[in-house]
Design a protein around this motif. Structure first.
Motif, short mmCIF file in Angstrom:
data_model
loop_
_atom_site.label_atom_id
_atom_site.label_comp_id
_atom_site.label_asym_id
_atom_site.label_seq_id
_atom_site.Cartn_x
_atom_site.Cartn_y
_atom_site.Cartn_z
N CYS A 92 35.71 41.30 33.55
CA CYS A 92 34.93 41.69 34.74
C CYS A 92 33.82 42.63 34.32
N HIS B 131 34.21 46.36 35.21
CA HIS B 131 35.41 47.12 34.84
C HIS B 131 35.13 48.47 34.15
N CYS C 180 34.71 50.73 37.17
CA CYS C 180 35.56 50.46 38.34
C CYS C 180 36.69 51.49 38.46
N ALA D 113 40.19 49.57 37.87
CA ALA D 113 40.31 48.64 36.74
C ALA D 113 41.55 48.94 35.90
N ARG D 114 42.17 47.90 35.39
CA ARG D 114 43.32 48.03 34.49
C ARG D 114 42.87 47.65 33.09
N VAL D 115 42.64 48.72 32.29
CA VAL D 115 42.11 48.55 30.94
C VAL D 115 42.99 49.34 29.98
N CYS E 222 41.47 43.06 33.61
CA CYS E 222 40.09 43.36 34.02
C CYS E 222 39.12 43.29 32.83
N SER E 223 39.56 43.74 31.67
CA SER E 223 38.68 43.73 30.51
C SER E 223 38.78 42.45 29.69
N CYS F 293 37.13 39.60 42.08
CA CYS F 293 37.90 40.75 41.65
C CYS F 293 39.37 40.36 41.53
#
Length: 341
Positions: A301, A304, A307, A310-312, A316-317, A335
């Motif tokens: 995304c 991200h 964001c 975001a889950r990084v 998301c990444s 999203c």
């Protein structure tokens, strides 16, 4: 000019699609230098949109996200790198010569800067008459009458046709630009931030004029703007763009009342509220960092890195989200966690 049958400005769901943008890309190769080899600015990077006949689609996003580039690709002022644009039943991206010229007559553009978009060496009459000359519409006498009629239509004195652009205010110049766009009776007009260079009161007059013209001549608008309050007032549907991609589309009320994408929520939180008590209680969403470079956009995304949800590392990444239905009917968001936060 004979007024077309008046109709409500708001389009309905059953209206046919006049413009369909399918997987459109516009990349600008970076020239020169060993390090720049095979690099490109990804101004528009896979956009899909539909605009229904008679409606206004508002297009919003930060500067540099690709809005104006998309507008120029749609109106065939520059070619798409790849993708398909269908306008009024014809594929614009494949047309050339006289066929493209015929389609261009149906679509016109109102530019952002009324000071730069008018040739200072030409009179107002010549500026408005130029499209009529290019398409050889009517006799010279007919064209002069048409120019005066158009000036009257946009609220200017028809006797001003022999004056030059520097003799007019910014709002009057934008009215001249609108008259020029209307000269050849288009079906579709791209309004590229037409009020961003104007004072608030003058901008309101221009917006009201655009709405009146849409009702009178059954026009379809793509309205590009930074001011989300303006977009809500004028648009039937709204598309939000970020770093070359559309991240959310919805009806104007749905996108303001029930935004699904975190970027849309951040944009809406930045709109000032006229009530000072309400404004003091609000907590605008603060985005971290700067907009990434369109030359080397983030993986997964594109939003991200900035964001708040975001889950990084994670989905998301690593995985690019698709523009899919979320929220209300006809609402779509790109999203993985749309509607959360």
């Amino acid at each position: 000019m004979q007024a077309a049958e008046k109709r409500p400005a708001t389009a309905v769901q059953s209206d046919p699609v006049i413009l369909r943008i399918q997987d459109v890309y516009k990349h600008f190769p970076i020239q020169g230098g060993f390090a720049a080899r095979d690099l490109a600015v990804r101004a528009v990077d896979g956009v899909n949109l539909e605009i229904r006949r008679g409606e206004t689609l508002g297009l919003v996003g930060e500067s540099g996200c690709g809005k104006s580039t998309l507008a120029r690709v749609v109106t065939a002022l520059m070619p798409a790198t790849k993708g398909k644009i269908m306008f009024d039943g014809e594929e614009v991206t494949k047309l050339k010569g006289s066929k493209l010229r015929r389609v261009r007559r149906k679509m016109q553009m109102i530019f952002q800067d009324p000071f730069a978009s008018l040739d200072p060496r030409m009179t107002v009459g010549d500026i408005i008459m130029e499209p009529l000359d290019n398409f050889r519409i009517g006799s010279h006498h007919d064209r002069i009458k048409r120019v005066q009629e158009l000036l009257r239509l946009v609220g200017l004195n028809p006797n001003f046709n022999n004056r030059y652009p520097h003799e007019f205010s910014g709002g009057q110049r934008q009215r001249i630009g609108i008259a020029r766009a209307l000269a050849v009776n288009p079906k579709f007009i791209v309004c590229d931030e037409p009020v961003s260079a104007l004072d608030v009161s003058i901008a309101a007059q221009i917006i009201n004029l655009l709405q009146d013209l849409q009702r009178e001549f059954q026009l379809t608008y793509l309205f590009i703007a930074h001011d989300l309050a303006v977009v809500r007032h004028l648009s039937d549907r709204i598309a939000v763009m970020y770093l070359g991609k559309v991240v959310e589309t919805a009806g104007r009320n749905d996108i303001y009342d029930r935004p699904q994408h975190p970027y849309t929520k951040a944009l809406l939180s930045s709109i000032p509220v006229p009530d000072p008590d309400v404004e003091r209680q609000r907590a605008p969403i603060s985005l971290k960092g700067e907009i990434p470079s369109p030359v080397n956009p983030p993986s997964g995304c594109r939003f991200h890195p900035r964001c708040p949800i975001a889950r990084v590392p994670g989905v998301c990444s690593e995985q690019e989200p698709l523009l899919e239905p979320h929220g209300a009917m006809d609402q779509m968001a790109a999203c993985h966690f749309a509607g959360q936060a």
